[in-house]
Design an enzyme around this catalytic site. Sequence first.
Site, PDB file in Angstrom:
ATOM      1  N   CYS A 140     -16.745   9.441   3.749  1.00 23.13           N
ATOM      2  CA  CYS A 140     -16.485   8.950   5.110  1.00 23.13           C
ATOM      3  C   CYS A 140     -17.478   9.546   6.098  1.00 23.13           C
ATOM      4  O   CYS A 140     -17.802   8.926   7.107  1.00 23.13           O
ATOM      5  CB  CYS A 140     -15.051   9.232   5.518  1.00 23.13           C
ATOM      6  SG  CYS A 140     -13.913   8.077   4.717  1.00 23.13           S
TER       7      CYS A 140
ATOM      8  N   GLU B 243     -10.719   5.954   7.697  1.00 20.10           N
ATOM      9  CA  GLU B 243     -11.943   5.736   8.478  1.00 20.10           C
ATOM     10  C   GLU B 243     -12.604   4.412   8.074  1.00 20.10           C
ATOM     11  O   GLU B 243     -13.088   3.649   8.906  1.00 20.10           O
ATOM     12  CB  GLU B 243     -12.947   6.866   8.237  1.00 20.10           C
ATOM     13  CG  GLU B 243     -12.465   8.243   8.661  1.00 20.10           C
ATOM     14  CD  GLU B 243     -11.762   8.992   7.532  1.00 20.10           C
ATOM     15  OE1 GLU B 243     -10.952   8.382   6.793  1.00 20.10           O
ATOM     16  OE2 GLU B 243     -12.017  10.198   7.400  1.00 20.10           O
TER      17      GLU B 243
ATOM     18  N   CYS C 174     -10.147   4.918   2.363  1.00 21.48           N
ATOM     19  CA  CYS C 174      -9.800   5.896   3.406  1.00 21.48           C
ATOM     20  C   CYS C 174      -9.532   5.211   4.747  1.00 21.48           C
ATOM     21  O   CYS C 174     -10.032   4.108   5.023  1.00 21.48           O
ATOM     22  CB  CYS C 174     -10.947   6.879   3.589  1.00 21.48           C
ATOM     23  SG  CYS C 174     -11.181   8.030   2.223  1.00 21.48           S
TER      24      CYS C 174
ATOM     25  N   GLU D 221      -3.993   2.819  -0.533  1.00 22.45           N
ATOM     26  CA  GLU D 221      -4.196   3.245  -1.922  1.00 22.45           C
ATOM     27  C   GLU D 221      -3.922   2.109  -2.899  1.00 22.45           C
ATOM     28  O   GLU D 221      -3.475   1.015  -2.524  1.00 22.45           O
ATOM     29  CB  GLU D 221      -3.319   4.468  -2.200  1.00 22.45           C
ATOM     30  CG  GLU D 221      -3.715   5.653  -1.330  1.00 22.45           C
ATOM     31  CD  GLU D 221      -2.985   6.938  -1.656  1.00 22.45           C
ATOM     32  OE1 GLU D 221      -1.970   6.911  -2.395  1.00 22.45           O
ATOM     33  OE2 GLU D 221      -3.446   7.995  -1.157  1.00 22.45           O
ATOM     34  N   ASN D 222      -4.228   2.385  -4.169  1.00 24.32           N
ATOM     35  CA  ASN D 222      -4.052   1.391  -5.228  1.00 24.32           C
ATOM     36  C   ASN D 222      -3.635   2.118  -6.499  1.00 24.32           C
ATOM     37  O   ASN D 222      -4.046   3.269  -6.722  1.00 24.32           O
ATOM     38  CB  ASN D 222      -5.389   0.653  -5.440  1.00 24.32           C
ATOM     39  CG  ASN D 222      -5.230  -0.575  -6.296  1.00 24.32           C
ATOM     40  OD1 ASN D 222      -5.140  -0.499  -7.521  1.00 24.32           O
ATOM     41  ND2 ASN D 222      -5.184  -1.719  -5.648  1.00 24.32           N
ATOM     42  N   ALA D 223      -2.858   1.427  -7.340  1.00 23.36           N
ATOM     43  CA  ALA D 223      -2.432   2.018  -8.607  1.00 23.36           C
ATOM     44  C   ALA D 223      -3.634   2.416  -9.458  1.00 23.36           C
ATOM     45  O   ALA D 223      -3.558   3.365 -10.246  1.00 23.36           O
ATOM     46  CB  ALA D 223      -1.541   1.032  -9.364  1.00 23.36           C
TER      47      ALA D 223
ATOM     48  N   CYS E   1     -13.609  13.002   4.520  1.00 23.40           N
ATOM     49  CA  CYS E   1     -14.194  13.311   3.205  1.00 23.40           C
ATOM     50  C   CYS E   1     -15.706  13.065   3.245  1.00 23.40           C
ATOM     51  O   CYS E   1     -16.239  12.483   4.206  1.00 23.40           O
ATOM     52  CB  CYS E   1     -13.527  12.466   2.114  1.00 23.40           C
ATOM     53  SG  CYS E   1     -14.046  10.727   2.112  1.00 23.40           S
TER      54      CYS E   1
ATOM     55  N   TYR F 233      -6.347   4.334  -9.021  1.00 22.02           N
ATOM     56  CA  TYR F 233      -6.589   5.323  -7.956  1.00 22.02           C
ATOM     57  C   TYR F 233      -7.952   5.239  -7.255  1.00 22.02           C
ATOM     58  O   TYR F 233      -8.009   5.308  -6.028  1.00 22.02           O
ATOM     59  CB  TYR F 233      -6.400   6.750  -8.499  1.00 22.02           C
ATOM     60  CG  TYR F 233      -4.992   7.118  -8.882  1.00 22.02           C
ATOM     61  CD1 TYR F 233      -3.918   6.245  -8.696  1.00 22.02           C
ATOM     62  CD2 TYR F 233      -4.718   8.369  -9.437  1.00 22.02           C
ATOM     63  CE1 TYR F 233      -2.633   6.597  -9.064  1.00 22.02           C
ATOM     64  CE2 TYR F 233      -3.430   8.730  -9.803  1.00 22.02           C
ATOM     65  CZ  TYR F 233      -2.387   7.844  -9.613  1.00 22.02           C
ATOM     66  OH  TYR F 233      -1.111   8.205  -9.971  1.00 22.02           O
TER      67      TYR F 233
ATOM     68  N   ASN G  27      -5.305   4.772   5.549  1.00 26.04           N
ATOM     69  CA  ASN G  27      -5.688   4.732   4.139  1.00 26.04           C
ATOM     70  C   ASN G  27      -4.792   3.756   3.381  1.00 26.04           C
ATOM     71  O   ASN G  27      -3.594   3.625   3.671  1.00 26.04           O
ATOM     72  CB  ASN G  27      -5.679   6.127   3.493  1.00 26.04           C
ATOM     73  CG  ASN G  27      -4.399   6.905   3.658  1.00 26.04           C
ATOM     74  OD1 ASN G  27      -3.704   6.790   4.666  1.00 26.04           O
ATOM     75  ND2 ASN G  27      -4.071   7.714   2.671  1.00 26.04           N
TER      76      ASN G  27
HETATM   77  N1  THU Z   1      -8.235  10.094   2.913  1.00 26.35           N
HETATM   78  C1  THU Z   1      -8.591   9.406   4.032  1.00 26.35           C
HETATM   79  O1  THU Z   1      -7.967   8.408   4.397  1.00 26.35           O
HETATM   80  N2  THU Z   1      -9.656   9.868   4.743  1.00 26.35           N
HETATM   81  C2  THU Z   1     -10.388  10.965   4.401  1.00 26.35           C
HETATM   82  O2  THU Z   1     -11.436  11.222   4.990  1.00 26.35           O
HETATM   83  C3  THU Z   1      -9.885  11.867   3.375  1.00 26.35           C
HETATM   84  C4  THU Z   1      -8.936  11.249   2.413  1.00 26.35           C
HETATM   85  C5  THU Z   1      -7.120   9.567   2.107  1.00 26.35           C
HETATM   86  C6  THU Z   1      -7.566   8.923   0.838  1.00 26.35           C
HETATM   87  C7  THU Z   1      -6.330   9.035  -0.025  1.00 26.35           C
HETATM   88  O3  THU Z   1      -5.511   7.878   0.189  1.00 26.35           O
HETATM   89  C8  THU Z   1      -5.607  10.254   0.509  1.00 26.35           C
HETATM   90  O4  THU Z   1      -6.225  10.575   1.739  1.00 26.35           O
HETATM   91  C9  THU Z   1      -5.670  11.449  -0.424  1.00 26.35           C
HETATM   92  O5  THU Z   1      -6.981  11.746  -0.750  1.00 26.35           O
END
Ligand code: THU
Length: 129
Positions: free
Chosen positions: A90, A60, A58, A49-51, A87, A53, A47
């Site tokens: 995904c 996947e 993810c 992320e970015n400021a 999630c 949000y 995963n």
């Molecule tokens: N996240 C994933 O990388 N995959 C998922 O299927 C569930 C969530 C990450 C996204 C975010 O960076 C962090 O988990 C918290 O949600």
Amino acid sequence: MSEPRPSDDELLTLADAVAARAYAPYSKLLVGCAVLARDGRVIEGVNVENAAYPLGVCAERTAFARAVAEGYRPGDFVVAAITASPCGGCRQWLHEMGVERVVFRNGGRVVAMTTEELLPESFDSSNLG
Ligand code: THU
């Protein structure tokens, strides 16, 4: 001779290891994904992320985006191993990519499911209308 295929447990171990490279300064939740392609290659994602949000991606999706950029296509994938339960969005990606089996950690358990089990009655281009 070709290399033996990694087992589901070995793929999860690879996903655990790659999770250390996640960029998740906001949630602090490090997620890794290891995808086994039919040709035996393993493509990994984390995963990012970015400021801002909602722009985070993810694990996947980074794995599959990387695989597609390298020339793989839906149907080329056997197993996706993920360090967390995928999630909802995904699950749609896993369905689109036609992965045969999805293996993931959920709490203390390791779960293996098909994409149909993860996302029943799913949306795709054949069920419009
Ligand atoms: N996240 C994933 O990388 N995959 C998922 O299927 C569930 C969530 C990450 C996204 C975010 O960076 C962090 O988990 C918290 O949600």
